[in-house]
Scaffold this motif. Structure first.
Motif, PDB file in Angstrom:
ATOM      1  N   ALA A   7       0.684   7.129   9.955  1.00  0.00           N
ATOM      2  CA  ALA A   7       1.203   5.765  10.040  1.00  0.00           C
ATOM      3  C   ALA A   7       1.380   5.223   8.628  1.00  0.00           C
ATOM      4  CB  ALA A   7       0.240   4.882  10.833  1.00  0.00           C
ATOM      5  N   HIS A   8       2.204   4.211   8.512  1.00  0.00           N
ATOM      6  CA  HIS A   8       2.387   3.536   7.235  1.00  0.00           C
ATOM      7  C   HIS A   8       2.893   2.130   7.489  1.00  0.00           C
ATOM      8  CE1 HIS A   8       6.944   4.630   6.545  1.00  0.00           C
ATOM      9  NE2 HIS A   8       6.686   4.448   7.811  1.00  0.00           N
ATOM     10  N   ALA A   9       2.912   1.338   6.442  1.00  0.00           N
ATOM     11  CA  ALA A   9       3.500   0.001   6.458  1.00  0.00           C
ATOM     12  C   ALA A   9       4.136  -0.203   5.093  1.00  0.00           C
ATOM     13  CB  ALA A   9       2.447  -1.061   6.724  1.00  0.00           C
ATOM     14  N   LEU A  10       5.308  -0.808   5.083  1.00  0.00           N
ATOM     15  CA  LEU A  10       6.029  -1.029   3.830  1.00  0.00           C
ATOM     16  C   LEU A  10       5.826  -2.472   3.380  1.00  0.00           C
ATOM     17  CD1 LEU A  10       9.297   0.978   4.548  1.00  0.00           C
ATOM     18  CD2 LEU A  10       7.143   1.755   3.535  1.00  0.00           C
ATOM     19  N   GLN A  11       4.960  -2.626   2.413  1.00  0.00           N
ATOM     20  CA  GLN A  11       4.604  -3.942   1.895  1.00  0.00           C
ATOM     21  C   GLN A  11       5.823  -4.652   1.315  1.00  0.00           C
ATOM     22  OE1 GLN A  11       1.096  -3.856  -0.565  1.00  0.00           O
ATOM     23  NE2 GLN A  11       1.891  -5.496  -1.848  1.00  0.00           N
ATOM     24  N   GLY A  12       6.066  -5.891   1.751  1.00  0.00           N
ATOM     25  CA  GLY A  12       7.160  -6.691   1.225  1.00  0.00           C
ATOM     26  C   GLY A  12       8.525  -6.347   1.785  1.00  0.00           C
ATOM     27  N   TYR A  13       8.597  -5.362   2.667  1.00  0.00           N
ATOM     28  CA  TYR A  13       9.873  -4.943   3.249  1.00  0.00           C
ATOM     29  C   TYR A  13      10.415  -6.054   4.149  1.00  0.00           C
ATOM     30  CZ  TYR A  13      13.220  -1.936   5.713  1.00  0.00           C
ATOM     31  OH  TYR A  13      14.358  -1.391   6.239  1.00  0.00           O
ATOM     32  N   HIS A  67      -2.968  12.235  10.741  1.00  0.00           N
ATOM     33  CA  HIS A  67      -3.657  11.134  11.425  1.00  0.00           C
ATOM     34  C   HIS A  67      -4.269  10.141  10.436  1.00  0.00           C
ATOM     35  CE1 HIS A  67      -3.028  13.657  14.916  1.00  0.00           C
ATOM     36  NE2 HIS A  67      -3.176  12.544  15.624  1.00  0.00           N
ATOM     37  N   SER A  68      -3.509   9.839   9.389  1.00  0.00           N
ATOM     38  CA  SER A  68      -3.956   8.860   8.400  1.00  0.00           C
ATOM     39  C   SER A  68      -2.992   7.680   8.382  1.00  0.00           C
ATOM     40  CB  SER A  68      -4.023   9.499   7.015  1.00  0.00           C
ATOM     41  OG  SER A  68      -2.722   9.852   6.595  1.00  0.00           O
ATOM     42  N   LEU A  69      -3.413   6.646   7.687  1.00  0.00           N
ATOM     43  CA  LEU A  69      -2.590   5.459   7.480  1.00  0.00           C
ATOM     44  C   LEU A  69      -2.316   5.337   5.987  1.00  0.00           C
ATOM     45  CD1 LEU A  69      -1.273   2.710   8.129  1.00  0.00           C
ATOM     46  CD2 LEU A  69      -3.591   1.720   8.164  1.00  0.00           C
ATOM     47  N   PHE A  70      -1.035   5.415   5.611  1.00  0.00           N
ATOM     48  CA  PHE A  70      -0.612   5.241   4.225  1.00  0.00           C
ATOM     49  C   PHE A  70      -0.388   3.756   3.962  1.00  0.00           C
ATOM     50  CE2 PHE A  70       0.603   9.610   4.816  1.00  0.00           C
ATOM     51  CZ  PHE A  70       0.693  10.189   3.564  1.00  0.00           C
ATOM     52  N   LEU A  71      -1.060   3.229   2.953  1.00  0.00           N
ATOM     53  CA  LEU A  71      -0.833   1.856   2.508  1.00  0.00           C
ATOM     54  C   LEU A  71      -0.823   1.837   0.988  1.00  0.00           C
ATOM     55  CD1 LEU A  71      -3.268  -0.262   4.732  1.00  0.00           C
ATOM     56  CD2 LEU A  71      -0.779  -0.081   4.965  1.00  0.00           C
ATOM     57  N   ARG A  72      -0.061   0.906   0.430  1.00  0.00           N
ATOM     58  CA  ARG A  72      -0.119   0.727  -1.024  1.00  0.00           C
ATOM     59  C   ARG A  72      -1.520   0.270  -1.398  1.00  0.00           C
ATOM     60  NH1 ARG A  72       5.049  -2.081  -3.678  1.00  0.00           N
ATOM     61  NH2 ARG A  72       3.350  -2.745  -5.017  1.00  0.00           N
ATOM     62  N   ALA A  73      -1.996   0.740  -2.514  1.00  0.00           N
ATOM     63  CA  ALA A  73      -3.349   0.406  -2.958  1.00  0.00           C
ATOM     64  C   ALA A  73      -3.531  -1.084  -3.206  1.00  0.00           C
ATOM     65  CB  ALA A  73      -3.696   1.185  -4.220  1.00  0.00           C
ATOM     66  N   ASP A  74      -2.427  -1.793  -3.485  1.00  0.00           N
ATOM     67  CA  ASP A  74      -2.520  -3.234  -3.732  1.00  0.00           C
ATOM     68  C   ASP A  74      -2.238  -4.063  -2.469  1.00  0.00           C
ATOM     69  OD1 ASP A  74       0.201  -2.754  -3.569  1.00  0.00           O
ATOM     70  OD2 ASP A  74       0.703  -3.789  -5.437  1.00  0.00           O
ATOM     71  N   LEU A  92      -4.629   5.296   0.281  1.00  0.00           N
ATOM     72  CA  LEU A  92      -4.122   4.226  -0.566  1.00  0.00           C
ATOM     73  C   LEU A  92      -3.302   4.853  -1.679  1.00  0.00           C
ATOM     74  CD1 LEU A  92      -7.315   2.006  -0.713  1.00  0.00           C
ATOM     75  CD2 LEU A  92      -5.313   1.769   0.780  1.00  0.00           C
ATOM     76  N   THR A  93      -2.040   4.467  -1.766  1.00  0.00           N
ATOM     77  CA  THR A  93      -1.117   5.084  -2.710  1.00  0.00           C
ATOM     78  C   THR A  93      -0.701   4.093  -3.793  1.00  0.00           C
ATOM     79  OG1 THR A  93       0.836   4.451  -1.433  1.00  0.00           O
ATOM     80  CG2 THR A  93      -0.200   6.558  -0.865  1.00  0.00           C
ATOM     81  N   PRO A  94      -0.350   4.604  -4.970  1.00  0.00           N
ATOM     82  CA  PRO A  94       0.163   3.742  -6.029  1.00  0.00           C
ATOM     83  C   PRO A  94       1.639   3.406  -5.798  1.00  0.00           C
ATOM     84  CG  PRO A  94       0.057   5.997  -6.808  1.00  0.00           C
ATOM     85  CD  PRO A  94      -0.536   5.988  -5.423  1.00  0.00           C
ATOM     86  N   TYR A  95       2.229   3.959  -4.753  1.00  0.00           N
ATOM     87  CA  TYR A  95       3.650   3.782  -4.467  1.00  0.00           C
ATOM     88  C   TYR A  95       3.856   3.187  -3.076  1.00  0.00           C
ATOM     89  CZ  TYR A  95       2.803   8.242  -2.059  1.00  0.00           C
ATOM     90  OH  TYR A  95       2.288   9.226  -1.251  1.00  0.00           O
TER      91      TYR A  95
END
Length: 144
Positions: A7-13, A67-74, A92-95
């Protein structure tokens, strides 16, 4: 072809993908190199044994991302804190965790573990049946 759920979420999208949502990803890895030319060697004629490639991809990508959740670290600290407290598998990704950026991350991970004379030719990551990102070594100056 490798598959994983994440899963993921696009911050500010500005669309629906700003919400946490998941995909059944498919990853295609193509390598390049000279096949081994040693008649007596059990892996004669192989650039890299497919079993060995499968183990590398499993170790450096799939074990971490499945089975992880990708989110920006900020991302929102309270969200991250809550997810950690609930023992969710969080990356938590830097991107921004787009399909394109995830693919570049995977490229870097694989390049660090491939044997010396084996290079990445291309990677393709499907986020949905019809949406994918693709990378070719030939598009870079430092292809191998």
């Amino acid at each position: 072809m490798f598959t994983f759920e994440a899963a993921h979420a696009l911050q500010g999208y500005d669309g629906a993908c700003r919400n946490i949502h998941g995909h059944s990803y498919r990853l295609q890895v193509t390598i390049i190199g000279e096949p081994l030319a040693e008649e007596a060697h059990p892996k004669n004629g192989m650039v890299l044994d497919f079993g060995d490639l499968k183990q590398l991809v499993q170790k450096v990508i799939l074990d971490e991302v499945d089975h992880s959740l990708f989110l920006r670290a900020d991302s929102a600290p309270e969200l991250i804190s809550t997810l950690h407290k609930l023992n969710h598998k969080l990356l938590l990704t830097p991107y921004q965790p787009t399909c394109e950026n995830m693919l570049l991350d995977f490229k870097a991970r694989l390049r660090h573990v491939l044997p010396e004379k084996v290079g990445l030719h291309s990677l393709k990551l499907w986020e949905t049946q019809h949406s994918f990102a693709e990378w070719y070594a030939s598009d870079e100056a430092d292809a191998l």
